[in-house]
Each structure stands twice: as structure tokens, then as C-alpha cells.
Scaffold this active site. Structure first.
Site: not given
Ligand code: HSE
Length: 371
Positions: A11, A88, A115, A117, A119, A170, A173, A188
Site C-alpha cells: 500500500v 482494519k 474495508v 480496498g 471500494i 498475491g 495476506e 472489517k
């Protein structure tokens, strides 16, 4: 706005890439334990370099995990810095500490990417609750589990093979248990429920059961009986309080949830005025998740912080009854309605009781029949 990134993994690097050509947001420092050189940002291993830098007004936490992530976030808030996080576990676990602290210090806080990603689920949920009572939230919130279940249903793969594929793509987690045992979804739904209902759910009162014990023989039965298995979360305002849980669920073939392919998410709220509103898209991945972090940064820049009123610790109550498919341990005969292959369909049983039974029978696979 000068920002610091805590973490430079999937990220963090995504946020760096998406902001590097922007004039309004610039990454000034990056906390990273690996040897990374960046042309226009200082890389440090020392959090003090960030928290003591008065030119940095917003800290983006994308390290994951609870510690030291929460300790850093807390210190950054105390130093008067705004926070954007995609973590989260952190927000769901420390909601009742974080929200009052943020309010007290008058800083801005957002966590849309935590929560769904990419969206815009949490930001829309927050907007929605301004105008109506939210009755329920939930859905498919974990791409890895959806990928595994979809591959088993549509391609006839076994569990191990499907998990391996999810890992090689990928999606999973670092520790697949977090995904397949439902922990990721658990965090979440707790966070979504907190925002929807203005509470801080006691984590331990929200039961969770994952997909790690599902087998091809279960999926064969579900298909033969017209069902598709999905890992679903749900939280709703009941008469006696908030019901909230995560469990494999059998949805009818032809339903919206049944059609969700690959690693996609489908998350839904029901509102007193709007009725059902569903959000579909990529719930994970570098750029979808970083996209929502950048959206939060733009909101922070505009002075828009987070969100829901904070209502204090609340226990979930799961005394409502459902029918379940059970395989892998002996379910009491007097509470059995019918047999499906190697499994059975139970008579109605409370969610609480079923999850307590599953804890005592960890090799069993359970799936609720959707209401
Ligand atoms: N591993 C998660 C998923 C994404 O598969 O959906 C991060 O929450």
C-alpha cells in the site's frame, strides 16, 4: 500537504506512486526498515524523525498489524498530526481509544481503505448514516476467500489447490490464516458496524468461523441443492441489540452474492430510506487500496475528517436462530433435520450456540443457510 508514510510495502509504495506527480500532496518522509532510496523523499528507520518534524501535517499508516502501528498512530495524534490509515485490525481493535483521542486533539482521521480496498464503502456508509438509519451492513469482504470458494465452485478445484492459486496471485495476506479463518473479515465487519451504528463493538462478542475446513465434497452438495458458498459478514440492529457475525453462508444460485467472481468484494448496507445499496469492486491490491488512501488525503486537505459519532463499547448479541450445514464432527441427531452427503442440515439453532459448538469441534466445517 506534506505527508509521511509509515510502511513502504504494497500500500505504501502505491500511495507514493499515486501522489508523486500531484502538486497538492507530497510524500516528505517514509518510515521503512529496508534499504530503499527515493528521489524526492527521506527514508528513515526512526519514527522520531517523523513525529518531531513540524512540517509534516499528516501521517499515513500502512504498516499493518497492531504494534507498533497503534503506538505510532497514537503518538502522531498526540503531536497534532492528521491520520490516514488502511489498517482494519488497528482501527477495529482501538476504535474506542482512537476516536475520542482524535476528537480531543482536534486532528482529522480517515480510514476508507481499511474495508473494501478500492471500494468507497466506508466513506459512502458514513455519508449514508447522515441521512437515514442504517439497518444492516455486510457481505463479501475478503477477496482471498472469494477466490478460493469461486475456484472450488466453478472449476471444481480442491481447497489446497485453490488456496495455492490465491497465494501465487498475491491475494492472500502474509499469513493465509488471517484470510481463511475469517479474521480479516471479522475486523472489517466490526469497523463497518461501528460506523453504521455509532458504537464500538466488543470484538470477542462477534463470532467468526472461516472457510479453512471446507472440502470438495461440501461444494458438491451445495451445487446439487442449488446453493453457492460464500464467506459472509453481517451486522444488524436487532430488537435486543446488535447482531454481528462472520461465517460461511449458502446463498441461492442466481443471487447477487452467488455471482461474485474471483477475488471481488460485494458489500451492502440496508437503510431505512434507501433500502439495499451494494458496492462491488476490488477489495485489495496496491493501486485500488492506495487510491482510497489518496481519496482520504484529499478529504483531509479539504478539512473533512472522520465521521461517525462514537457511542461507546457494546456487546453483540447473537441469539437469533439459523439453519446450518455441518460436516466433520458429530452433530446431535435430535437437532438434525436432514442429511446432505457426508454433512447434515441442522434444525434452527442460535448463531451463538453454533459458534460455541464449532469452537469445541475445530475440525468441523459449518455454513449457514442464508435467510
Ligand atoms: N487479504 C485481503 C483480501 C485484503 O484478500 O481481501 C486485505 O484486507
Amino acid at each position: 500537504m506534506k505527508i509521511a508514510l509509515l510502511g513502504f510495502g504494497v500500500v505504501g509504495r502505491g500511495v507514493y506512486d499515486l501522489t508523486k506527480d500531484r502538486e497538492d500532496i507530497s510524500v516528505s518522509k517514509v518510515l521503512c526498515l529496508e534499504d530503499v532510496t527515493l528521489p524526492d523523499a527521506e527514508v528513515t528507520r526512526n519514527f522520531r524523525d517523523i513525529v518531531e518534524d513540524e512540517t509534516i501535517d499528516t501521517v499515513v499508516e500502512c504498516m499493518g498489524g497492531l504494534h507498533p502501528a497503534f503506538d505510532f498512530v497514537r503518538e502522531a495524534v498526540l503531536a497534532g498530526k492528521n491520520i490516514v490509515t488502511s489498517n482494519k485490525a488497528l482501527v477495529a481493535s482501538f476504535y474506542d481509544e482512537l476516536l475520542p483521542l482524535v476528537k480531543e486533539k482536534g486532528v482529522l482521521f480517515r480510514c476508507t481503505a481499511a474495508v473494501g480496498g478500492g471500494i468507497g464503502w466506508l466513506s459512502e456508509l458514513e455519508r449514508s448514516r447522515r441521512a437515514q438509519k442504517i439497518l444492516s451492513v455486510g457481505g463479501i469482504m475478503n477477496g482471498t476467500c472469494n477466490y478460493i470458494l469461486d475456484s472450488m465452485t466453478r472449476l471444481g478445484l480442491g481447497y489446497d489447490e485453490a488456496l495455492k492459486q490465491a497465494q501465487s496471485l498475491g491475494y492472500a495476506e502474509a499469513k493465509p490464516a488471517t484470510d481463511v479463518e475469517g479474521i480479516d473479515t471479522w475486523h472489517k465487519i466490526i469497523l463497518s458496524a461501528n460506523i453504521a451504528f455509532g458504537v464500538s463493538l466488543e470484538k470477542e462478542t462477534v463470532p467468526v468461523s472461516g472457510i479453512d475446513k471446507i472440502a470438495a465434497c461440501d461444494v458438491e452438495q451445495f451445487t446439487a441443492h442449488g446453493y453457492v458458498c460464500k464467506l459472509l459478514s453481517r451486522a444488524e440492529q436487532g430488537e435486543n441489540g446488535i447482531r454481528a457475525f462472520v461465517q460461511p453462508t449458502l446463498v441461492k444460485q442466481g443471487s447477487l452474492e452467488a455471482a461474485v467472481p474471483l477475488n471481488f468484494n460485494l458489500i451492502t448496507f440496508t437503510g431505512a430510506a434507501s433500502d439495499r445499496m451494494s458496492f462491488y469492486g476490488q477489495g485489495a491490491g496496491r493501486y485500488p487500496t492506495a487510491y482510497n488512501v489518496v481519496q482520504d488525503l484529499v478529504d483531509v486537505l479539504a478539512g473533512r475528517g472522520f465521521y461517525a459519532p462514537y457511542g461507546g463499547k457494546t456487546e453483540a448479541r447473537n441469539d437469533g436462530k439459523l439453519t446450518y450445514y455441518v460436516r466433520g464432527a458429530a452433530w446431535p441427531e435430535e437437532e438434525t433435520a436432514e442429511c446432505w452427503g457426508q454433512g447434515v442440515i441442522t434444525k434452527k439453532v442460535s448463531v451463538e450456540k453454533m459458534h460455541a459448538w464449532r469452537k469445541d469441534h475445530p475440525d468441523a466445517f459449518i455454513a449457514a443457510l442464508a435467510e
